[in-house]
Every structure is written in C-alpha cells, then in structure tokens.
Scaffold this motif. Structure first.
Motif, PDB file in Angstrom:
ATOM      1  N   GLU A 216      -0.746  -0.384   2.784  1.00  0.00           N
ATOM      2  CA  GLU A 216       0.355  -0.991   2.020  1.00  0.00           C
ATOM      3  C   GLU A 216       1.150  -1.944   2.907  1.00  0.00           C
ATOM      4  O   GLU A 216       1.513  -3.050   2.472  1.00  0.00           O
ATOM      5  CB  GLU A 216       1.263   0.104   1.465  1.00  0.00           C
TER       6      GLU A 216
ATOM      7  N   ASN B 293       0.911   1.739  -2.525  1.00  0.00           N
ATOM      8  CA  ASN B 293      -0.285   2.547  -2.315  1.00  0.00           C
ATOM      9  C   ASN B 293      -0.436   3.587  -3.423  1.00  0.00           C
ATOM     10  O   ASN B 293       0.557   4.145  -3.911  1.00  0.00           O
ATOM     11  CB  ASN B 293      -0.218   3.271  -0.970  1.00  0.00           C
TER      12      ASN B 293
ATOM     13  N   GLY C 108      -5.522   0.815  -3.011  1.00  0.00           N
ATOM     14  CA  GLY C 108      -6.241   2.038  -2.668  1.00  0.00           C
ATOM     15  C   GLY C 108      -6.878   2.736  -3.844  1.00  0.00           C
ATOM     16  O   GLY C 108      -7.135   3.941  -3.788  1.00  0.00           O
TER      17      GLY C 108
END
Length: 384
Positions: free
Chosen positions: A270, A250, A223
C-alpha cells in the motif's frame, strides 16, 4: 484472478536507472509505463526509501508540511450489494448491522467538528432504507443540509451509485465531495469483486458528480489478485477522470465473505502505491487511511507521501470502520488527538481549517469554470 504483466510494456529491469527515473519524477516529466512498473516492483532498504523521499519532496512542493484530517461517519452498515471482499455484503450474517438516526448522526458530526477535523465523510452501505427506497433521496438530502448547517465543514458523501437527479441536488444540500470507489479499472476483474454491478455506471457517476460541481475521490483495492499492469491502468484512469483525491487501501480478509481465506498483501505494498500516486499526481490529495492498519500503519503512509488522514472515528460515537471495523476505536487511537504527536514526530503539522477550505474553494472554482487544464496544464503521467 491474476493477469500477467504484458511483456511488451516494460524493458528488463536492468535497463532502468532508479536515480534517473526519480529525477524525471521530481522534475514532473512524464514517466514511461515501463518506468512506472519498475517503481512499483517490490524492493527494500535504501532504494525504496529513495522513492519515498522524492514523494515527500513533491508533497512539500504543493502542500508544504500540511496534513488534512477527515472525520468518518459510517451511519448505516446495511448494504444491498454482494461484493466478495466486503464485511458488510448483504448475505454476511457475521457483521454488526445498524442504522443511526439523524439525531445520532448530527451529534457525531458536531463532536467530530469540535475535535478539529477538516471534513466530514458521510458514508453508508447502499441501503435503500435510508432514503425510503425511492429515487429522490429526500431523507439523505435533508440529513446533509442539517449536518452542513450545524458544522459548516466541507462534506464528502459516499453513498454508492446515485441517480443523476440526486447528484444534481447534492451541492445545494451541502456536499463538496463525492466518493464512489471503483476498486479496480479492469472491467473483468471488477465483475469478480463487485458481483452483479455495472462497471461503467459506477465509473460514470463520478464524472457526472464533477459536472454538477463536486470534487471527486477515486480509489483502488490492493492485494486482491491485480497485476502491476492493473495498478498502472487504475492510476491512468484516475488521472483521466481528473480525480481530486486518489487513494489505495490494502485488502484485509473479512469473515463471512467469499474472500475470507484470501491472503492480505504485505503492508508495504500500500505504501509503495501511495508513493507512486504522489510521484505521478503530485498536486492531488492522497489519503492515509486508519481503517487498514490503524495508527500503527500511519507513519509509513505519511512517509510515502500521503497528506490526508482518513477514517478518524471518535471512541464515544459507537460507529464502525470498514476494513478493520473496530480497530483502535474504543481506545481512542483513531481520534485527531491520537494522530497529532505522529505528525509532530515526522515534521508535519495539522493544517488550519482555513487552509483546507481554501484548497477546496480553489479546486471547485476551477471545476466550475471548466478551466482547470488552462490554469494548470495537464501532463501525461505515463508516456507512450
């Protein structure tokens, strides 16, 4: 910061059949790059649950319903690095800094061992003060010996890039594991995340640690602007280095960093990557970290195929986490006691210490014999 998926890497999605891809995964046949990209594409409902179900079946094939617990001892939050994503980057004045004494670290390690964890993760920022700024790391090696002697547990060291002369001495001092996350295996992207650090040096240190007899963990950050191609490249890199534990976490924006206003990805991102890691590396350990979403995110990660719970911190230890430095700690929600009911709810169980140490012993024996490929033939997890 984002690169597009290469158009030649995958067929249009309508050419793929989820059922046929998952059948191949369950039979441990190599998947094409296009098939892996298709699995990584966000989806919801029944299709995503199909992927998670196959991931769980593969986990059960290799690990039954056993889950391993890792105690987290973050003993110095000082760091010399300037990573753009990290709360503890050197210039950040908003984070709490501390260095724990050997006595404090040893006390925490003993209490974690008594709480029932299977491994102790001794972690710090790259803090030269912890080894007097020298190259021999004598204070840390002595600390490692003390913790090993008092607890007898397997130990992971997460100290960042470490000189070869020190790596060679870590196993004799008590280290069973060495972790040093790359975050991404795109060198250009790495330089944007880990400012002024050497990509190849950080990559090579894990290979060297393995040659000296330690199991290795590799991890990526999700991310932060990576493409799906970057994720597949990282999975391939983790497979190529034969990492024994592979993880994804994440990204969580951190105050006082250059990325504090960068959006965090959807929580399911995730979980999707955890599931794909299980499909492609079914015999490896895959963590569910409490450091990202705390205990509230644990069920999703376990349902996606994770078989290790990491970042367990006792409420009385006065230690911090990383991505979420205080989440759930004081409330006791990151203790072994707190996660056991969730395991029961999901039909899982905490493994015995003997089961975990037997796994570690076997993997280390294969490593030392350099016969892992002969004992368990390597498969190309992404074909073509």
């Amino acid at each position: 910061m984002r690169k597009e998926n290469h158009p030649l890497n995958a067929k249009p999605s309508h050419f793929f059949s989820l059922d046929s891809i998952l059948k191949k995964a369950l039979e441990e046949e190599p998947l094409t790059r296009g098939e892996v990209l298709y699995l990584l594409t966000p989806r919801g409902g029944e299709e995503q649950e199909q992927i998670y179900e196959v991931a769980r079946r593969l986990r059960e094939r290799y690990f039954s319903n056993e889950i391993f617990l890792y105690g987290f001892v973050y003993f110095s939050t000082w760091c010399r690095n300037h990573c753009t994503f990290c709360f503890y980057r050197a210039p950040n004045t908003l984070c709490e800094r501390y260095r724990k004494t050997d006595e404090e670290i040893l006390d925490t390690a003993i209490r974690l061992a008594e709480s029932g964890v299977h491994l102790l993760d001794l972690t710090m920022g790259e803090d030269p003060a912890c080894y007097n700024g020298g190259d021999d790391f004598a204070p840390l090696l002595n600390l490692l010996k003390k913790v090993k002697k008092e607890t007898g547990l397997p130990i992971m060291v997460s100290w960042g890039v470490t000189p070869d002369s020190v790596l060679e001495r870590l196993p004799a001092a008590g280290a069973d594991w060495f972790a040093c996350y790359q975050e991404t295996h795109n060198p250009e992207f790495f330089r944007k995340l880990r400012l002024n650090q050497d990509y190849q040096c950080r990559l090579d240190v894990k290979t060297k640690a393995k040659k000296f007899g330690m199991l290795i963990e590799e991890g990526i950050l999700s991310g932060v602007g990576e493409s799906l191609d970057d994720v597949v490249d990282s999975i391939e890199a983790m497979k190529a280095m034969e990492a024994h534990q592979v993880r994804v976490m994440n990204f969580i924006p951190q105050k006082g960093t250059p990325m504090e206003d960068y959006p965090s990805p959807h929580t399911e991102q995730e979980n999707r990557i955890i599931a794909i890691l299980r499909l492609l590396l079914p015999h490896r350990l895959i963590p569910a970290s409490l450091d990202v979403y705390g205990i509230d995110g644990l069920r999703g990660k376990l349902r996606a195929g994770a078989n290790v719970i990491t970042s367990l911190i006792l409420p009385s230890s006065e230690l911090r986490g990383v991505a979420q430095s205080t989440l759930g700690i004081c409330e006791g929600l990151r203790s072994p006691k707190a996660v056991l009911p969730i395991l029961t709810e999901l039909g899982l169980r905490k493994a015995s210490l003997e089961e975990y140490t037997s796994w570690v012993k076997y993997e280390k024996e294969q490593l030392m014999k350099d016969s892992s490929k002969k004992e368990r033939p390597s498969r190309n997890i992404v074909a073509g």
